[in-house]
Scaffold this active site. Structure first.
Site, PDB file in Angstrom:
ATOM      1  N   SER A  19       0.810  -1.280   0.058  1.00  0.00           N
ATOM      2  CA  SER A  19       0.066  -0.100  -0.037  1.00  0.00           C
ATOM      3  C   SER A  19       0.736   1.247   0.003  1.00  0.00           C
ATOM      4  CB  SER A  19      -0.970  -0.013   1.263  1.00  0.00           C
ATOM      5  OG  SER A  19      -1.669   1.105   1.181  1.00  0.00           O
ATOM      6  N   ARG A  20       0.359   2.276  -0.513  1.00  0.00           N
ATOM      7  CA  ARG A  20       1.126   3.499  -0.174  1.00  0.00           C
ATOM      8  C   ARG A  20       1.307   4.051   1.207  1.00  0.00           C
ATOM      9  NH1 ARG A  20      -2.175   5.830  -5.091  1.00  0.00           N
ATOM     10  NH2 ARG A  20      -0.742   5.885  -6.626  1.00  0.00           N
TER      11      ARG A  20
ATOM     12  N   LYS B  48     -11.016  -4.863 -12.855  1.00  0.00           N
ATOM     13  CA  LYS B  48     -11.874  -4.188 -13.661  1.00  0.00           C
ATOM     14  C   LYS B  48     -12.423  -2.722 -12.971  1.00  0.00           C
ATOM     15  CE  LYS B  48     -15.178  -6.162 -11.104  1.00  0.00           C
ATOM     16  NZ  LYS B  48     -14.588  -6.414  -9.937  1.00  0.00           N
TER      17      LYS B  48
ATOM     18  N   ARG C   9     -15.148   7.709  -4.857  1.00  0.00           N
ATOM     19  CA  ARG C   9     -14.443   7.091  -5.962  1.00  0.00           C
ATOM     20  C   ARG C   9     -15.410   6.941  -7.283  1.00  0.00           C
ATOM     21  NH1 ARG C   9     -15.481   1.886  -6.945  1.00  0.00           N
ATOM     22  NH2 ARG C   9     -16.514   0.374  -5.429  1.00  0.00           N
TER      23      ARG C   9
ATOM     24  N   HIS D 217      -4.757   1.503 -11.867  1.00  0.00           N
ATOM     25  CA  HIS D 217      -4.728   0.106 -12.509  1.00  0.00           C
ATOM     26  C   HIS D 217      -3.413   0.343 -13.034  1.00  0.00           C
ATOM     27  CE1 HIS D 217      -9.037  -1.218 -11.620  1.00  0.00           C
ATOM     28  NE2 HIS D 217      -8.323  -1.027 -10.602  1.00  0.00           N
TER      29      HIS D 217
ATOM     30  N   ASP E 216     -17.241   1.263 -13.297  1.00  0.00           N
ATOM     31  CA  ASP E 216     -17.354   0.538 -12.091  1.00  0.00           C
ATOM     32  C   ASP E 216     -18.439  -0.578 -12.098  1.00  0.00           C
ATOM     33  OD1 ASP E 216     -18.338   0.212  -8.836  1.00  0.00           O
ATOM     34  OD2 ASP E 216     -15.947   0.926  -9.099  1.00  0.00           O
TER      35      ASP E 216
END
Length: 332
Positions: A36-37, A97, A165, A79, A178
């Protein structure tokens, strides 16, 4: 490669958690790292699932020599850079996806995977679902005759904040990438690439799509004369159903159509027949099994979720966005 295929998970959100839970049901899979960041986020995820190593950056995950395959599960906008980094590090990649923001990015990742000689697959779990695969087999065998129409919908009621998001253009937001990717993929799997696409959207103030309708027409090819009517949105609930109608009957997949355990075959003069083909765990396990099968066989792409399938769907999503006027930051 060791007897067990060693997975790394990139991201720590809900979809990453569900996938990790499914991976843990497979005796030949082992989740050995999460990236993760934020190291704190990665450590919390690692503690939750008993993962031995938590990396506070994508690069650390890419550099981990104990990782064979990386599952990329962050937001749409991330992605491409995340998958690109893992592919350049020689990792096999399963990428959520919608595969990327657009067709150009998808093409670039596929070319990179080919150059690096590593496996790459879009995490379109519906295509690996046992009931969905059985439905496609029955359609190919003529169970409902000549296919005429496909209907599919996927809507969520919300409301969603502007920075969520599902609305934020900087995260690749909007209903289409999405949610709409499922109806579009369903239609593509049944009918192939349409000869015409007509789309309309109501847009969010941020410029992403809130409510979208699509009509695919098939003027040529094996399903000449067929059409697909598809919708997606984030402003109201919907049945999340799909149906395929043909000259001798129809097949209906009730909610949730992209994660079916059964479907119903309707034909004139006979009682409806329910075909039940349950999935395992929470349903994501089947895409993991397919990835590991392909990796062990030295394949670069899966026949169930081929690169061409992904490119076709990304091209359709691009075409819809062009018609409705959705552009993500950096695309122009």
């Amino acid at each position: 490669m060791a007897d067990k295929i060693r997975w790394g998970v990139l991201a720590t959100g809900g979809i990453a958690a569900t996938f990790t839970e499914d991976l843990r049901t497979l005796p030949d899979a082992e989740v050995v790292a999460v990236g993760s960041r934020s190291h704190a986020s990665a450590q919390a995820f690692a503690d939750r699932f008993g993962i031995p190593r938590a990396h506070g950056s994508w690069q650390e995950l890419a550099d981990d020599p104990e990782v064979d395959v990386v599952y990329v599960a962050n937001t749409h906008n991330a992605h491409f850079p995340a998958a690109e980094l893992m592919l350049r590090a020689g990792k096999h990649v399963l990428c959520e996806k919608a595969f990327t923001l657009n067709l150009a990015q998808a093409q670039a990742l596929i070319e990179l995977a080919r150059e690096q000689g590593v496996f790459l697959m879009e995490a379109m779990w519906m295509r690996t679902n046992p009931a969905f695969r059985r439905m496609l087999e029955m359609l190919a065998d003529g169970a409902i005759g000549e296919i005429s129409t496909v209907h599919a919908d996927f809507h969520l009621a919300g409301p969603f904040a502007a920075d969520h998001r599902l609305r934020d253009p900087h995260q690749g937001g909007g209903a289409l990438l999405d949610l709409g990717v499922y109806p579009v993929t369903f239609a593509h799997a049944v009918l192939g690439v349409p000869s015409s696409v007509t789309a309309w959207s109501a847009l969010n103030p941020e410029g992403t799509d809130a409510n979208t309708g699509m009509l695919f027409g098939y003027a040529t090819g094996p399903h000449q004369g067929a059409l697909a009517a598809l919708t997606c949105g984030i402003t109201a609930d919907s049945p999340v159903r799909a149906a395929v109608s043909g000259s001798r009957g129809r097949i209906v997949l009730d909610s949730i159509f992209f994660r079916p355990e059964e479907f119903t075959l309707h034909r004139a003069g006979t009682d409806p027949q329910t075909i039940r083909v349950p999935f395992t765990a929470r349903g994501m396990v089947h895409e993991a099994v397919e990835v590991m099968r392909c990796v062990r066989e030295g394949l670069l792409e899966s026949p169930l979720v081929s690169w061409q399938d992904t490119l076709d769907v990304m091209a359709l999503l691009d075409g819809v966005r062009a018609q409705v006027g959705v552009v993500f930051p950096g695309e122009r």
